[in-house]
Design an enzyme around this catalytic site. Structure first.
Site, PDB file in Angstrom:
ATOM      1  N   GLU A  33       0.893  -1.255   0.063  1.00  0.00           N
ATOM      2  CA  GLU A  33       0.234  -0.008   0.034  1.00  0.00           C
ATOM      3  C   GLU A  33       0.740   1.185   0.036  1.00  0.00           C
ATOM      4  O   GLU A  33       1.762   1.019   0.939  1.00  0.00           O
ATOM      5  CB  GLU A  33      -0.877   0.089   1.265  1.00  0.00           C
ATOM      6  N   ARG A 257       5.665 -12.868   9.419  1.00  0.00           N
ATOM      7  CA  ARG A 257       5.999 -11.634   9.181  1.00  0.00           C
ATOM      8  C   ARG A 257       7.338 -11.545   9.777  1.00  0.00           C
ATOM      9  O   ARG A 257       7.625 -12.433  11.008  1.00  0.00           O
ATOM     10  CB  ARG A 257       5.400 -10.493   9.554  1.00  0.00           C
ATOM     11  N   LYS A 267       4.568   0.821   9.479  1.00  0.00           N
ATOM     12  CA  LYS A 267       4.735   1.876   8.842  1.00  0.00           C
ATOM     13  C   LYS A 267       4.145   3.090   9.567  1.00  0.00           C
ATOM     14  O   LYS A 267       4.541   4.216   9.613  1.00  0.00           O
ATOM     15  CB  LYS A 267       3.834   1.772   7.268  1.00  0.00           C
TER      16      LYS A 267
HETATM   17  P1  ATP Z   1       2.948  -2.178   8.176  1.00  0.00           P
HETATM   18  O1  ATP Z   1       2.215  -3.174   8.993  1.00  0.00           O
HETATM   19  O2  ATP Z   1       4.426  -2.200   8.199  1.00  0.00           O
HETATM   20  O3  ATP Z   1       2.244  -1.031   7.712  1.00  0.00           O
HETATM   21  P2  ATP Z   1       1.478  -3.448   5.959  1.00  0.00           P
HETATM   22  O4  ATP Z   1       1.508  -4.971   5.975  1.00  0.00           O
HETATM   23  O5  ATP Z   1       0.301  -2.781   6.010  1.00  0.00           O
HETATM   24  O6  ATP Z   1       2.934  -3.095   6.669  1.00  0.00           O
HETATM   25  P3  ATP Z   1       1.678  -3.562   3.156  1.00  0.00           P
HETATM   26  O7  ATP Z   1       1.981  -2.233   2.232  1.00  0.00           O
HETATM   27  O8  ATP Z   1       0.259  -3.640   3.062  1.00  0.00           O
HETATM   28  O9  ATP Z   1       2.284  -3.022   4.406  1.00  0.00           O
HETATM   29  O10 ATP Z   1       2.693  -4.731   2.577  1.00  0.00           O
HETATM   30  C1  ATP Z   1       2.785  -5.179   1.517  1.00  0.00           C
HETATM   31  C2  ATP Z   1       3.573  -6.517   1.629  1.00  0.00           C
HETATM   32  O11 ATP Z   1       4.600  -6.778   2.597  1.00  0.00           O
HETATM   33  C3  ATP Z   1       2.310  -7.434   2.133  1.00  0.00           C
HETATM   34  O12 ATP Z   1       1.999  -8.650   1.534  1.00  0.00           O
HETATM   35  C4  ATP Z   1       2.648  -7.508   3.701  1.00  0.00           C
HETATM   36  O13 ATP Z   1       2.345  -8.757   4.033  1.00  0.00           O
HETATM   37  C5  ATP Z   1       4.208  -7.873   3.441  1.00  0.00           C
HETATM   38  N1  ATP Z   1       4.916  -7.245   4.750  1.00  0.00           N
HETATM   39  C6  ATP Z   1       4.516  -6.169   5.342  1.00  0.00           C
HETATM   40  N2  ATP Z   1       5.239  -6.113   6.651  1.00  0.00           N
HETATM   41  C7  ATP Z   1       5.974  -7.533   6.717  1.00  0.00           C
HETATM   42  C8  ATP Z   1       7.150  -8.032   7.663  1.00  0.00           C
HETATM   43  N3  ATP Z   1       7.274  -7.389   8.542  1.00  0.00           N
HETATM   44  N4  ATP Z   1       7.453  -9.407   7.232  1.00  0.00           N
HETATM   45  C9  ATP Z   1       7.043  -9.613   6.277  1.00  0.00           C
HETATM   46  N5  ATP Z   1       6.180  -9.147   5.134  1.00  0.00           N
HETATM   47  C10 ATP Z   1       5.793  -8.146   5.370  1.00  0.00           C
HETATM   48 MG    MG Z   2      -1.204  -3.039   4.926  1.00  0.00          MG
END
Ligand code: ATP
Ligand code: MG
Length: 553
Positions: A33, A257, A267
């Site tokens: 995102e 994760r 984020k």
């Molecule tokens: P955050 O919680 O840090 O804001 P998010 O999951 O909301 O992260 P996205 O932009 O939606 O961020 O993530 C893009 C991809 O990266 C998704 O498939 C998500 O599952 C993966 N991802 C995010 N954080 C991690 C992590 N700590 N380890 C592995 N994969 C991750």
């Molecule tokens: Mg997300």
């Protein structure tokens, strides 16, 4: 990836799908995102998604899941693209969930036509209340029985902008008594009069994540949709949509994760650190973002190696930050050019050395002789590190002290003859003598010394700024520490050395190179450098200082 390594569980699934003929080739996606910069956790997801495609001859799309107009920005899109490229991956297509808004809208209409979605006028409070609890079934409200025609008309009116934010939502009609809360008539569309970074003001209704993500996967014919564990309870809804819309059967798989010690990775938290000026921007070298790691000098190969080492698991754990640093050191040891820098100078006058400048040769990197040598000027006035001198030294002190000999790296053996002090008794310089036959490479002196010091020639030294970084947080498990995570910020995480003295080679070196400042660590030029002064970031120390701390404790 080494061949003899056993397969991770996702590779096993992919191999089974290829062997059974279910798929001829695989298509994965990395779906960020665009609401922030990517962090090291995303790197794990990137390495996994792109790595699978690479290993099995498939492809990976870069898809921006941009369904929330209020938090998303083009700046983030650009940074994400830069980061993925820098990590060493090429996407098959650059796509946006917002490209599919029209199609996703028609999916919702299709559900309405099948009697599987309805417009709900309830307030968000009522919806939450009627949803029930995990142990209590929810309540079906009066809007649930609206006719197909009424639903389709109201949805069109929502799209046309007839209603304010929150006045109506669209919900999938599934099961208000389901044991899975996500199946209790989840909201699939909401009204949001907001400007979108790509579609502008074309829309005032936006699909919810759960009604955009899986649908986008299907539209793109993604074979394996890989996400993190928290999406397990969303999977039944993912499958329900695919089944009822009769679209491409993408399958969702979840892995653990990445969590790391001494850092945060959400984020939302990273944005707080930036907005509240705890750090200097998203790419502050202390951040866990990929752009910060790049700025700090982490090689992309090390990040990939790290992601490979930690593997793909089904259970969450906390990975030691030192493991990433280990991967960085290992790589930089092979690639970094050795240079001499003194952080805190102590002047040395070599009393028996002629009043000339000699050009010495020194290897750029003993680990890689193809990097050749450089010249280092040497004369009778040099600087060594203050901390490499002790007037009253303990027994096994092999650095400078009165009467003691040391080798100057790539130069000569010198002996400390006299300590010069100011009227207050502070040491201002040392008078030493050198052994002419002890020149490195042609040493016939027969003298063995235990200590070798880095030094710089005073007349030709160039002044540089050096930034030393430490952990941004004081506790290992920041995410689970009690109270506000910002209470655990390490206030001493940045130390600036305004006037370091460097050998002149650094002035003409390629600024994109990695350097090892001998006995100091690995360094890289920062973009804050000016024409007049180079600024260096310490990428990582030579040894793991934290492992030592842990042993002491
Ligand atoms: P955050 O919680 O840090 O804001 P998010 O999951 O909301 O992260 P996205 O932009 O939606 O961020 O993530 C893009 C991809 O990266 C998704 O498939 C998500 O599952 C993966 N991802 C995010 N954080 C991690 C992590 N700590 N380890 C592995 N994969 C991750
Ligand atoms: Mg997300």
């Amino acid at each position: 990836m080494s061949e003899d390594k056993s397969l991770n569980f996702i590779e096993e699934i992919v191999e089974a799908d290829l062997n059974s003929g279910k798929y001829q080739s695989i298509l994965t996606r990395f779906p960020p995102e665009p609401n922030g910069y990517l962090h090291i956790g995303h790197a794990k997801s990137i390495c996994l998604n792109f790595g699978l495609a690479k290993k099995y001859g498939g492809k990976t799309n870069l898809r921006f899941d941009d369904t929330n107009p209020s938090t998303e920005e083009t700046e983030y899109v650009e940074s994400i693209k830069d980061d993925v490229k820098w990590l060493g991956f090429d996407w098959a297509e650059e796509l946006y969930a917002s490209n599919y808004f029209e199609q996703i809208y028609s999916f919702a209409v299709k559900l309405m036509e099948k009697g599987l979605a309805y417009v709900d006028d309830s307030s968000s409070e009522t919806i939450a209340q009627e949803k029930g609890t995990p142990t209590q079934p929810g309540i079906e409200n009066i809007y649930r029985s609206r006719t197909v025609a009424e639903n389709i008309q109201l949805f069109a009116d929502m799209r046309a902008g007839k209603y304010q934010d929150g006045e109506k939502v669209v919900r999938a009609k599934i099961d208000m008594a389901s044991s899975n809360m996500h199946l209790r008539d989840p909201i699939i569309y909401r009204i949001k009069h907001a400007h979108h970074h790509r579609t502008g003001d074309a829309w005032c209704i936006y699909p919810m994540y759960d009604f955009a993500h899986g649908q986008s996967d299907s539209i793109e014919n993604i074979t394996h949709s890989i996400c993190t564990l928290e999406f397990i309870p969303h999977r039944p809804l993912y499958d329900w949509c695919i089944e009822n819309l009769q679209i491409f059967p993408s399958k969702q798989y979840e892995f653990a994760r990445l969590n790391m010690t001494y850092t945060v990775m959400s984020k939302r938290k990273l944005l707080q650190l930036v907005n509240e000026n705890h750090v200097n921007g998203w790419d502050d070298p202390r951040m866990s973002t990929i752009s910060a790691m790049r700025r700090r000098g982490y090689p992309p190969e090390s990040i990939r190696e790290f992601c490979d080492k930690i593997g793909v698991a089904k259970r969450e754990n906390l990975i030691d930050f030192s493991l990433l640093e280990f991967c960085v050191r290992e790589r930089l040891n092979k690639t970094a050019l050795r240079r001499m820098v003194v952080f805190d100078p102590l002047k040395i006058v070599i009393t028996n050395y002629p009043n000339t400048t000699e050009l010495l040769e020194s290897e750029n990197n003993p680990e890689d002789i193809s990097t050749g040598t450089r010249t280092i000027p040497f004369s009778n006035t040099i600087f060594v590190e203050q901390e490499d001198f002790m007037e009253i030294a303990p027994k096994k002190y092999f650095r400078l002290s009165p009467g003691q000999m040391v080798r100057l790296k790539s130069a000569y053996i010198i002996k400390c003859d006299e300590v010069i002090k100011d009227i207050e008794g502070h040491v201002t310089e040392l008078h030493c003598s050198y052994i002419p036959e002890s020149k490195s490479g042609s040493d016939t002196s027969g003298i063995n010394v235990k200590g070798t010091l880095q030094w710089v020639n005073a007349a030709t030294a160039t002044k540089i700024e050096i930034r030393l970084y430490d952990r941004l947080f004081k506790v290992e498990d920041v995410a689970n520490a009690e109270g506000d995570f910002k209470d655990y910020i390490n206030q001493d995480s940045l130390q600036i050395i305004a006037n370091g003295y460097a050998e002149p080679a650094l002035k003409t070196d390629n600024p994109y190179m990695a350097f090892q400042f001998i006995r100091k660590g690995y360094f890289v030029v920062d973009r804050d450098s000016t024409k007049d002064q180079l600024v260096f970031n310490r990428t990582v120390s030579l040894k793991d200082g934290w492992a030592k701390e842990a042993k002491k404790a």
